[in-house]
Design an enzyme around this catalytic site. Sequence first.
Site, PDB file in Angstrom:
ATOM      1  N   LYS A   1       1.146  -1.113   0.058  1.00 42.01           N
ATOM      2  CA  LYS A   1       0.042   0.110   0.037  1.00 42.01           C
ATOM      3  C   LYS A   1       1.004   1.303   0.031  1.00 42.01           C
ATOM      4  O   LYS A   1       1.657   1.312   0.796  1.00 42.01           O
ATOM      5  CB  LYS A   1      -0.819   0.067   1.190  1.00 42.01           C
ATOM      6  CG  LYS A   1      -1.689   1.221   1.504  1.00 42.01           C
ATOM      7  CD  LYS A   1      -2.576   1.227   2.694  1.00 42.01           C
ATOM      8  CE  LYS A   1      -3.203   2.524   2.946  1.00 42.01           C
ATOM      9  NZ  LYS A   1      -3.985   2.366   4.311  1.00 42.01           N
ATOM     10  N   THR A   2       0.690   2.349  -1.022  1.00 46.66           N
ATOM     11  CA  THR A   2       1.310   3.286  -0.936  1.00 46.66           C
ATOM     12  C   THR A   2       0.548   4.428  -1.585  1.00 46.66           C
ATOM     13  O   THR A   2      -0.637   4.259  -1.784  1.00 46.66           O
ATOM     14  CB  THR A   2       2.617   3.056  -2.050  1.00 46.66           C
ATOM     15  OG1 THR A   2       3.384   4.141  -1.833  1.00 46.66           O
ATOM     16  CG2 THR A   2       2.190   3.116  -3.339  1.00 46.66           C
TER      17      THR A   2
END
Length: 167
Positions: A79-80
């Site tokens: 997740k970014t």
Amino acid sequence: VDVEDAIRMNADCMAVQTFIGADGQLSSIDNLSRCINAGMRYSIPTLGVVAVGKDMERTDRFFKLATRIVAEMGVQLVKTYYCDDFEKVVAACPVPIVIAGGKKLPELEALEMAYRAIAEGARGVDMGRNIFQSDCPAGMAQAIGKVVHGGYTAQQAFEVYQEIKNA
């Protein structure tokens, strides 16, 4: 939580926040490594969350490096944040990426960000405040789902949001 607690709660995935290039990097990487190893023992995937402090750069260069480090440690998902040239971040990461919703945006802007991220290779969207702080959370959740799973454009999804909001 401990992996046994995750099992007891019937978790589908465990998430660990990592601070690449920031204070707390070593301890967060150690924590990530322990979680990955525990998850592997029990077949529970780990989501590596690339954390960004207020003073850290938010460039494709940083995100390419950070997501790659986290992925190569063994996470199954990353997740970014969405950024310019996001398709380069996706191309450099060997595991699927989901984007963080980030700060609260007007609904159409949040849907446009989600649409661009999916179009540029993200596999999903993890929105928090852009849904629960919306003036119609149910409509916003459904609109995001239409972008991610239904192939809707941002404008088409915004129309879904407005229909639910005005119902």
